[in-house]
Design a protein around this motif. Structure first.
Motif, mmCIF file in Angstrom:
data_model
loop_
_atom_site.group_PDB
_atom_site.id
_atom_site.type_symbol
_atom_site.label_atom_id
_atom_site.label_comp_id
_atom_site.label_asym_id
_atom_site.label_seq_id
_atom_site.Cartn_x
_atom_site.Cartn_y
_atom_site.Cartn_z
ATOM 1 N N SER C 94 0.468 -9.644 3.683
ATOM 2 C CA SER C 94 0.338 -8.426 2.876
ATOM 3 C C SER C 94 1.404 -8.411 1.778
ATOM 4 O O SER C 94 2.379 -9.161 1.836
ATOM 5 N N CYS C 95 1.204 -7.543 0.781
ATOM 6 C CA CYS C 95 2.197 -7.396 -0.285
ATOM 7 C C CYS C 95 3.554 -7.064 0.307
ATOM 8 O O CYS C 95 4.577 -7.597 -0.101
ATOM 9 N N PHE C 96 3.540 -6.155 1.281
ATOM 10 C CA PHE C 96 4.797 -5.746 1.896
ATOM 11 C C PHE C 96 5.510 -6.957 2.483
ATOM 12 O O PHE C 96 6.699 -7.180 2.246
ATOM 13 N N THR C 123 12.882 -1.906 4.747
ATOM 14 C CA THR C 123 11.724 -1.147 4.276
ATOM 15 C C THR C 123 12.049 -0.417 2.965
ATOM 16 O O THR C 123 11.255 -0.445 2.022
ATOM 17 N N GLU C 127 10.084 -1.193 -0.552
ATOM 18 C CA GLU C 127 9.274 -0.161 -1.197
ATOM 19 C C GLU C 127 9.812 0.174 -2.582
ATOM 20 O O GLU C 127 9.051 0.472 -3.499
ATOM 21 N N LEU C 130 8.473 -2.602 -4.832
ATOM 22 C CA LEU C 130 7.023 -2.461 -5.027
ATOM 23 C C LEU C 130 6.729 -1.293 -5.968
ATOM 24 O O LEU C 130 5.840 -1.364 -6.820
ATOM 25 N N LEU C 136 3.167 -0.269 -5.064
ATOM 26 C CA LEU C 136 3.460 0.409 -3.796
ATOM 27 C C LEU C 136 2.182 0.858 -3.084
ATOM 28 O O LEU C 136 2.065 0.750 -1.866
ATOM 29 N N LYS C 139 0.556 -1.839 -0.748
ATOM 30 C CA LYS C 139 1.491 -2.624 0.062
ATOM 31 C C LYS C 139 0.847 -3.265 1.288
ATOM 32 O O LYS C 139 1.310 -4.292 1.762
ATOM 33 N N THR C 140 -0.233 -2.686 1.793
ATOM 34 C CA THR C 140 -0.831 -3.298 2.985
ATOM 35 C C THR C 140 -1.938 -4.297 2.651
ATOM 36 O O THR C 140 -2.461 -4.960 3.533
#
Lengths: 293, 321, 244
Positions: C94-96, C123, C127, C130, C136, C139-140
């Motif tokens: 994922s992006c995160f 975290t 964030e 992002l 943002l 992110k998932t």
């Protein structure tokens, strides 16, 4: 026996195994060189050659010579056919992806080996040598058939060398080896070339298996040693160098013979496997392969 | 999905699997009871193998040497030096770790196909070494440990490893521990880096990670788990022989992991269980039962490369670690 | 103050001199563009700075320390961050996760390698980055399923999360649409307030808008260096590169 004759025997035994090894390893080297895949089932093609030789010679028990000639001609063809089937239904489907191909050929190894076990059985069976004379030396007698093995191996190696360097198919093969995509663009049927090369590699192993069977007996587990030794040879000789493969086959064959006679075959193999691992780590192009990919 | 929900599901799946295996001992007939001890110990071996293959992307074809290091490390200690089984177990696991780090220092200079062949060659050399020192190891024939040597006193109670109930619960404890270790590693930031190395090694290096060190650590933990499994195996079953160091024992974990799901935590346990019984059933029918190994390997590579848990995860169950 | 000083840097590939005798300095806080025709050796040059390619001669000093012998990952820890020309995000993560890998490295830089920064701090850092690049809300999502322009932004976000002192961008606007390019330029200017930026770029509008100074390379050598106005006026450059 004193040291001198002992050494002579070791060298003579080593030479025979070096030639057989050169033929087997050449098959592995061709397949790796052109297709960039490692065939873990290569030893099973060798074993199939030997077992088929037993079967074919047993068809004509009254004429061992002709039986053997039949085996030498037919066994590699049958093995080549199996290889083509394997290429078409397994390797091609995997797109020759290197790691998946290794796993698949491990599967192939067990299938071939266990199929032979269930059809042919667990026994080791002898095959009568096609000719029967002994060379009598002052210290020991020596089977004349071993000279035939050397001669036949030389012929096979010469034929392979001629095929790769002097024929149209050899040219196509080298073009494919150089760059599969470009070859495809120039209208070379790459898939068919791969199938042919895979079959050719298997046939070389099978021919070596046929040649060896009068000296060694046919057994379903006999494929492992030639497989490992071929790896050793191909890696030490440089992964796509024909000359390197043959030079390495001699070094490994002779040193294996000599260390086996004077020390123990197990020690010889430990040294060889460790050596090959270290070569692969520190000289990935082999001891004789000069070019860097 | 929130992290808390994901954590709960992960706990439920893996805790449930462990609990199920724990409860099985009350319903299994004797024969299968013993089989499950084997399976749980071998599953620990599969978990260790998967850390390297599934999470770091390094396909080893020589893990038998680490399993055998544990087997011989513990077995020889008990046989020749009358070590306490607890000491022998720790020594076996340490032997797996030590050998893995030693092999890693050399073999990790390669990757891909070369790594496969190098590990295979090292394992073959290790196997041949067990044959070469026949006087000590008794080679293929192997050594049997006595019942007396396989029991020890702990806080005043005698623990006899030949007792089926004790053996089962200790094997379960080992497996539960290995599952916990795997979850901790895989879900930790370090596990994230391992996965990153598997997905794109050069990118990971360019994020500032010392990739070789992570690979070495992964191989070390993998060797540790494999060695622990080997040590437990010899202590539970009292036999150590060269066949455990031979090529099939490097292929089995590959098969278990492929069947259960490469790069999943629960997969190797399920893969080991299924494969164990498939081979057992095939053995009843034919002496060439190893053909099952070849056929399943081929089918998995061709048609089912994600394995059981991996395929489940691919169907929208991305939370499965 | 000089951040990067390169002297007599050279590299040849099998007899072909890709980069020869490059001398180059970069001031702290600068945005520098490197331009030049294809095959001028731009990527080889910045690859030597980032440590992906070993030079066959010359030296590189970063912040007055000779880093010529450092490995690529060690240079990242010194603050030299390279973003790939061909988008090189972790497609299956994922992006995160992508950005977390970078942030975790940055935050845990001084810890031993088996220890890692606290989850909450991580975290927050992820964030924040992002948010800065405008991803943002995604992110998932898996990086491989993002649109191309977003993948490029993610690539930059990974670089940002490493808190670079020198950020090397290799053709960052290639394949982006007009509006995406405008966005991107704003982002680079914003990043430029906190970091020195070295940019390989073909799009001259982008170069003119962003660069404080421009370096022109041709045939592996330095051809000219100056302000955008000086470079536009330079006859040699026009002949070699601008083709007018």
């Amino acid at each position: 026996m004193s040291l001198g004759p002992h050494l002579l025997l070791a060298i003579m035994e080593g030479t025979v195994s070096a030639f057989v090894l050169a033929v087997t390893a050449l098959g592995l080297s061709l397949v790796f060189g052109v297709m960039r895949i490692v065939n873990v089932a290569h030893g099973e093609f060798f074993m199939l050659g030997a077992v088929l030789a037993w079967w074919l010679t047993s068809l004509v028990p009254e004429a061992p010579f002709w039986g053997f000639m039949l085996a030498l001609a037919v066994a590699p063809l049958l093995v080549g056919t199996i290889a083509i089937v394997a290429d078409r239904f397994v390797l091609q489907r995997l797109n020759y992806q290197p790691e998946a191909t290794i796993v698949a050929t491990i599967g192939l190894l067990y299938i071939l080996q266990q199929a032979v076990l269930s059809i042919y059985g667990p026994e080791a069976r002898p095959v009568v040598a096609p000719i029967n004379f002994r060379i009598v030396l002052p210290w020991f007698g020596y089977s004349g058939y071993k000279l035939v093995v050397v001669g036949a191996a030389i012929l096979l190696l010469l034929a392979a060398w001629y095929g790769v360097t002097r024929t149209r198919f050899g040219l196509i093969m080298r073009a494919t080896q150089f760059d599969g995509e470009i070859a495809q663009a120039f209208g070379i049927p790459v898939k068919r070339v791969y199938a042919a090369v895979f079959a050719l590699g298997a046939m070389l192993a099978a021919a070596a298996g046929v040649l060896v069977v009068p000296l060694q007996q046919a057994h379903y587990l006999m494929g492992l040693d030639p497989l490992l030794l071929s790896f050793v040879v191909v890696i030490i000789g440089g992964l796509d160098s024909l000359k390197g493969t043959i030079v390495a086959a001699f070094i490994i064959g002779l040193s294996d013979g000599i260390i086996s006679v004077f020390f123990s075959p197990t020690l010889a193999k430990i040294i060889a496997t460790l050596a090959v691992a270290l070569v692969l780590v520190f000289r990935p192009n082999g001891l004789f392969g000069g070019k860097v990919r | 999905m929130t992290p808390a929900l994901r954590a709960r599901r992960i706990l439920l799946l893996h805790g449930g699997l462990a609990l199920l295996l724990l409860l099985c001992q009350f319903v299994l007939p004797d024969y299968h009871h013993t089989n499950f001890v084997s399976i749980m110990v071998l599953a620990v071996y599969a978990l260790g193998y998967n850390l390297l293959v599934g999470y770091t992307g390094l396909l080893s074809l020589g893990h038998a040497m680490f399993f055998a290091a544990g087997l011989y490390g513990a077995g020889m200690g008990v046989h020749y030096f009358a070590w306490n089984p607890v000491v022998a177990f720790i020594a076996g696991a340490a032997a797996g770790l030590f050998l893995a780090v030693l092999v890693g220092l050399v073999a990790l200079r390669t990757s891909g196909v070369a790594f496969m062949i190098v590990t295979m060659m090292f394992a073959q050399a290790a196997f041949l070494t067990t044959l070469y020192f026949n006087d000590v190891t008794h080679g293929d024939e192997g050594l049997t440990l006595t019942q007396a040597a396989r029991s020890f006193a702990l806080f005043g109670t005698v623990i006899d490893l030949t007792n089926p109930a004790i053996r089962y619960n200790l094997a379960w404890l080992l497996l539960a521990g290995a599952l916990a270790v795997m979850l901790l590693v895989v879900l930790s930031p370090a596990g994230r880096v391992l996965i990153a190395i598997r997905e794109n090694e050069e990118r990971t290096r360019m994020l500032g990670y010392d990739v070789r060190r992570y690979k070495l650590a992964a191989l070390g933990v993998s060797g540790l788990l494999s060695g622990a499994a080997g040590a437990a195996y010899v202590l539970f079953f009292g036999y150590v022989g060269s066949s455990f160091a031979a090529i099939p024992y490097s292929i089995y974990p590959l098969l278990w992991v492929l069947l259960g799901g490469v790069g999943t935590v629960a997969g190797p346990v399920i893969g080991t269980l299924l494969m164990f019984y498939l081979i057992e059933i095939a053995r009843d029918y034919s002496s060439s039962y190893m053909i099952v190994v070849g056929a399943i390997l081929l089918v998995l590579v061709l048609f089912f490369p994600k394995g059981i848990i991996g395929s489940w995860r691919a169907r929208g169950q991305g939370w499965i670690p | 103050m000089t951040l990067l000083a390169v002297s007599n840097l050279a590299r040849s590939f099998g007899g072909i001199q890709a980069v020869a005798d490059m001398n180059f300095t970069l001031e702290n806080g600068e945005i520098r563009a490197i331009i030049g025709p294809n095959g001028a050796g731009k990527t080889t040059f910045v690859s030597m700075i980032s440590g992906r390619v070993e030079p066959s001669g010359g030296s590189i000093c970063f912040d007055d320390i000779d880093i010529t012998g450092l490995r690529s990952w060690e240079r990242v820890r010194q603050g030299i961050v390279y973003t790939f020309q061909i988008t090189s995000v972790y497609r299956n993560l994922s992006c995160f996760e992508n950005v977390a890998l970078a942030a975790q490295q940055q935050l845990g830089r001084d810890l031993p390698f088996w220890r890692h920064p606290p989850r909450a701090a991580l975290t927050v850092a992820v964030e924040m980055v992002l948010e800065k690049v405008g991803l943002l809300a995604r992110k998932t999502e898996l990086a491989g399923e993002l649109a191309y322009g977003h993948q490029r932004l993610l690539e930059v976000a990974m670089g940002l999360a490493l808190q670079p002192r020198l950020l090397i961008l290799d053709e960052p606007t290639q394949g982006l649409s007009e509006s995406e390019i405008a966005n991107f330029c704003a982002l680079v200017k914003e990043i430029g307030r906190g970091a020195t930026i070295l940019l390989i770029e073909h799009n001259m509008d982008v170069v003119m808008e962003l660069a404080h100074r421009i370096t022109v390379m041709s045939n592996g050598r330095l051809l000219a260096e100056g302000t955008p106005a000086e470079i536009m006026a330079n006859i040699d450059v026009q002949r070699a590169y601008l083709g007018t």
